[in-house]
Enzyme design. Structure first.
Site, PDB file in Angstrom:
ATOM      1  N   THR A   1      10.257  22.326 -17.461  1.00 13.15           N
ATOM      2  CA  THR A   1      10.070  21.080 -18.219  1.00 13.15           C
ATOM      3  C   THR A   1       8.754  21.243 -18.936  1.00 13.15           C
ATOM      4  O   THR A   1       7.980  22.127 -18.593  1.00 13.15           O
ATOM      5  CB  THR A   1       9.948  19.889 -17.226  1.00 13.15           C
ATOM      6  OG1 THR A   1      11.180  19.731 -16.546  1.00 13.15           O
ATOM      7  CG2 THR A   1       9.584  18.572 -17.899  1.00 13.15           C
TER       8      THR A   1
ATOM      9  N   ARG B   1      23.781  14.027 -14.007  1.00 16.75           N
ATOM     10  CA  ARG B   1      22.543  13.936 -13.201  1.00 16.75           C
ATOM     11  C   ARG B   1      21.338  13.686 -14.113  1.00 16.75           C
ATOM     12  O   ARG B   1      21.198  14.307 -15.151  1.00 16.75           O
ATOM     13  CB  ARG B   1      22.354  15.233 -12.416  1.00 16.75           C
ATOM     14  CG  ARG B   1      21.076  15.292 -11.563  1.00 16.75           C
ATOM     15  CD  ARG B   1      19.957  16.039 -12.254  1.00 16.75           C
ATOM     16  NE  ARG B   1      18.807  16.257 -11.370  1.00 16.75           N
ATOM     17  CZ  ARG B   1      17.647  16.755 -11.790  1.00 16.75           C
ATOM     18  NH1 ARG B   1      17.486  17.087 -13.048  1.00 16.75           N
ATOM     19  NH2 ARG B   1      16.662  16.926 -10.950  1.00 16.75           N
ATOM     20  N   VAL B   2      20.510  12.760 -13.708  1.00 14.07           N
ATOM     21  CA  VAL B   2      19.280  12.491 -14.446  1.00 14.07           C
ATOM     22  C   VAL B   2      18.108  12.798 -13.526  1.00 14.07           C
ATOM     23  O   VAL B   2      18.080  12.334 -12.381  1.00 14.07           O
ATOM     24  CB  VAL B   2      19.225  11.009 -14.905  1.00 14.07           C
ATOM     25  CG1 VAL B   2      17.889  10.700 -15.565  1.00 14.07           C
ATOM     26  CG2 VAL B   2      20.372  10.715 -15.868  1.00 14.07           C
ATOM     27  N   GLY B   3      17.170  13.585 -14.013  1.00 19.37           N
ATOM     28  CA  GLY B   3      15.987  13.912 -13.211  1.00 19.37           C
ATOM     29  C   GLY B   3      14.875  12.897 -13.440  1.00 19.37           C
ATOM     30  O   GLY B   3      15.106  11.784 -13.927  1.00 19.37           O
ATOM     31  N   ASP B   4      13.684  13.312 -13.107  1.00 17.79           N
ATOM     32  CA  ASP B   4      12.529  12.418 -13.241  1.00 17.79           C
ATOM     33  C   ASP B   4      12.008  12.336 -14.675  1.00 17.79           C
ATOM     34  O   ASP B   4      11.333  11.370 -15.048  1.00 17.79           O
ATOM     35  CB  ASP B   4      11.382  12.905 -12.347  1.00 17.79           C
ATOM     36  CG  ASP B   4      10.945  14.328 -12.712  1.00 17.79           C
ATOM     37  OD1 ASP B   4      11.829  15.178 -12.957  1.00 17.79           O
ATOM     38  OD2 ASP B   4       9.736  14.586 -12.779  1.00 17.79           O
TER      39      ASP B   4
ATOM     40  N   GLY C   1      12.833  16.971  -9.515  1.00 16.34           N
ATOM     41  CA  GLY C   1      12.728  15.608 -10.022  1.00 16.34           C
ATOM     42  C   GLY C   1      13.039  14.527  -9.005  1.00 16.34           C
ATOM     43  O   GLY C   1      12.469  13.437  -9.050  1.00 16.34           O
TER      44      GLY C   1
ATOM     45  N   THR D   1      12.904  17.915 -21.129  1.00 15.70           N
ATOM     46  CA  THR D   1      13.498  18.942 -20.278  1.00 15.70           C
ATOM     47  C   THR D   1      15.003  19.067 -20.498  1.00 15.70           C
ATOM     48  O   THR D   1      15.646  18.123 -20.970  1.00 15.70           O
ATOM     49  CB  THR D   1      13.257  18.595 -18.790  1.00 15.70           C
ATOM     50  OG1 THR D   1      13.605  19.714 -17.976  1.00 15.70           O
ATOM     51  CG2 THR D   1      14.084  17.400 -18.339  1.00 15.70           C
TER      52      THR D   1
ATOM     53  N   SER E   1      14.325  25.982 -20.461  1.00 17.60           N
ATOM     54  CA  SER E   1      14.228  24.782 -19.628  1.00 17.60           C
ATOM     55  C   SER E   1      14.000  23.502 -20.424  1.00 17.60           C
ATOM     56  O   SER E   1      13.878  22.427 -19.837  1.00 17.60           O
ATOM     57  CB  SER E   1      13.077  24.959 -18.634  1.00 17.60           C
ATOM     58  OG  SER E   1      11.848  25.000 -19.312  1.00 17.60           O
TER      59      SER E   1
ATOM     60  N   THR F   1       6.417  17.957 -13.290  1.00 17.66           N
ATOM     61  CA  THR F   1       7.496  18.940 -13.445  1.00 17.66           C
ATOM     62  C   THR F   1       7.894  19.389 -12.045  1.00 17.66           C
ATOM     63  O   THR F   1       7.141  19.206 -11.093  1.00 17.66           O
ATOM     64  CB  THR F   1       7.042  20.175 -14.256  1.00 17.66           C
ATOM     65  OG1 THR F   1       5.877  20.724 -13.632  1.00 17.66           O
ATOM     66  CG2 THR F   1       6.697  19.817 -15.690  1.00 17.66           C
ATOM     67  N   GLY F   2       9.073  20.002 -11.960  1.00 18.42           N
ATOM     68  CA  GLY F   2       9.531  20.459 -10.646  1.00 18.42           C
ATOM     69  C   GLY F   2      10.697  19.629 -10.165  1.00 18.42           C
ATOM     70  O   GLY F   2      11.392  18.994 -10.969  1.00 18.42           O
TER      71      GLY F   2
HETATM   72  N1  ASP Z   1      11.711  17.764 -13.242  1.00 19.70           N
HETATM   73  C1  ASP Z   1      12.849  18.282 -13.939  1.00 19.70           C
HETATM   74  C2  ASP Z   1      14.095  17.712 -13.362  1.00 19.70           C
HETATM   75  O1  ASP Z   1      14.164  17.486 -12.165  1.00 19.70           O
HETATM   76  C3  ASP Z   1      12.964  19.748 -13.913  1.00 19.70           C
HETATM   77  C4  ASP Z   1      11.698  20.532 -13.851  1.00 19.70           C
HETATM   78  O2  ASP Z   1      10.634  20.069 -14.163  1.00 19.70           O
HETATM   79  O3  ASP Z   1      11.751  21.694 -13.485  1.00 19.70           O
HETATM   80  O4  ASP Z   1      15.037  17.548 -14.095  1.00 19.70           O
END
Ligand code: ASP
Length: 352
Positions: A204, A232-235, A258, A222, A90, A255-256
């Site tokens: 992450t 795609r861009v996450g948080d 985003g 991450t 990850s 994390t999680g």
């Molecule tokens: N937060 C990250 C994202 O959305 C992924 C993750 O933390 O699991 O890219």
């Protein structure tokens, strides 16, 4: 005088000129597995992992802080442990690729004393994106660089473009690809087994640090959501979402899922809650509650999770998540003057 001069630029100039810049400036819910000793325990390294990963991750950063080293050196050294490990799917090398089979990495860093930050998104071919995020912070007048531009910037600073796709990650992606539809030209998986039980997974790492003088810093890195749409861009590389540091208050990371963290400015919110007097654990839980409340208002059933970790200026730590269970509560790993401990956080909804 400063109307056309950004604060960041001013700080850089001020640092160069040797100017001293003045900075404007309930009970804990997280249970710890080891009894907390009273008093300040600085320096502290906090990471968003369980003890198995947390020990080696925190050790790398703590070693630097214990010797009086720089907080950004410390958190990045911690993050590099996971970025370079092909067994973690990850983060960094070995991360699961996007829809097209390409590993695209997101990362950011933030330095408390200067409030400077740097980030990269959709970066390909560079094993340690946290280091490039730091370069953006320290060696450019920008904050966020993406894609091929970010890669070129890394190469200009001597980094090599490498293949980040491990065999394990490629096979995971191929299986997903061959499972996608009956109506394409990909035949079913060779072993005849359709979906593996893991589904689409997030992962992450955030590492937050506070040195023995109370200066804070953080990093988030991450490979993002498995099989994400390219681009795609996450948080994780978004300052205020996947990471936020306020040297007067504390630091937080997420994390999680985003998308939820971006639209709630989750890490910024967590730090603000600490600023209003909440403990780190309470502030993390408050950020989770905000996400749940928004989704409930929209009639969305919560099938996803986000986890927040936080440390305040005193070195107190906490974590919380949306989903969890008695067997699998949200965890974080902390290393301070008193040793290593796993932090067990609260959660809002029982994981099915
Ligand atoms: N937060 C990250 C994202 O959305 C992924 C993750 O933390 O699991 O890219």
């Amino acid at each position: 005088m400063f109307t056309n001069l950004s604060r960041r630029r001013f700080l850089k100039l001020a640092a160069g000129l040797g100017v001293v810049v003045p900075f404007s400036k309930k009970p804990a819910m997280a249970k710890t597995k080891r009894k907390q000793t009273a008093g300040p325990a600085l320096p502290v390294i906090l990471s968003s992992r369980n003890a198995e990963w947390g020990r080696p991750v925190n050790r790398a950063g703590y070693k630097i802080l214990a010797k009086g080293g720089d907080v950004i050196d410390a958190v990045i050294a911690s993050a590099n442990v996971v970025e370079l490990d092909p067994n973690d799917d990850s983060v960094g090398y070995g991360g699961i690729p996007n829809e097209a089979g390409t590993v695209q990495l997101d990362a950011c860093v933030m330095h408390g004393p200067t409030h400077n930050c740097g980030a990269v998104a959709c970066l390909e071919g560079i094993k340690m994106p946290s280091k490039i995020a730091r370069l953006v912070m320290e060696r450019s007048d920008h904050i966020l660089m993406v894609g091929s531009g970010a890669q070129r910037f890394a190469v200009a600073h001597g980094y090599q473009v490498e293949n980040l796709l491990t065999e394990k990650a490629r096979l995971t992606w191929l299986k997903w690809k061959e499972n996608l539809s009956q109506d394409d030209d990909w035949l079913p998986p060779k072993d005849g087994i359709y979906r593996d039980s893991k589904g689409r997974v997030h992962g992450t790492i955030n590492v937050l640090g506070i040195d023995s003088t109370g200066n804070l810093g953080g990093v988030t890195t991450t490979s993002g959501l498995w099989f994400k749409i390219p681009g795609r861009v996450g948080d994780s590389p978004i300052i205020g979402a996947g990471l936020y540091v306020d040297n007067e208050i504390g630091a937080a990371g997420a994390t999680g899922r985003g998308e939820e963290v971006i639209r709630t400015c989750g890490s910024f919110y967590t730090v603000q809650m600490m600023g209003q007097g909440m403990t780190p654990a309470q502030a993390c839980l408050a950020a989770c509650k905000k996400i749940v409340a928004i989704n409930k208002r929209n009639g969305v059933e919560i099938g996803f999770s986000d986890k927040f970790i936080a440390v305040n200026k005193k070195g107190e730590v906490g974590c919380a998540a949306i989903l969890g269970s008695k067997k699998k509560p949200p965890l974080a790993a902390c290393r301070d003057k008193n040793g290593f401990r796993e932090i067990v956080g609260q959660y809002l909804i029982e994981r099915k």
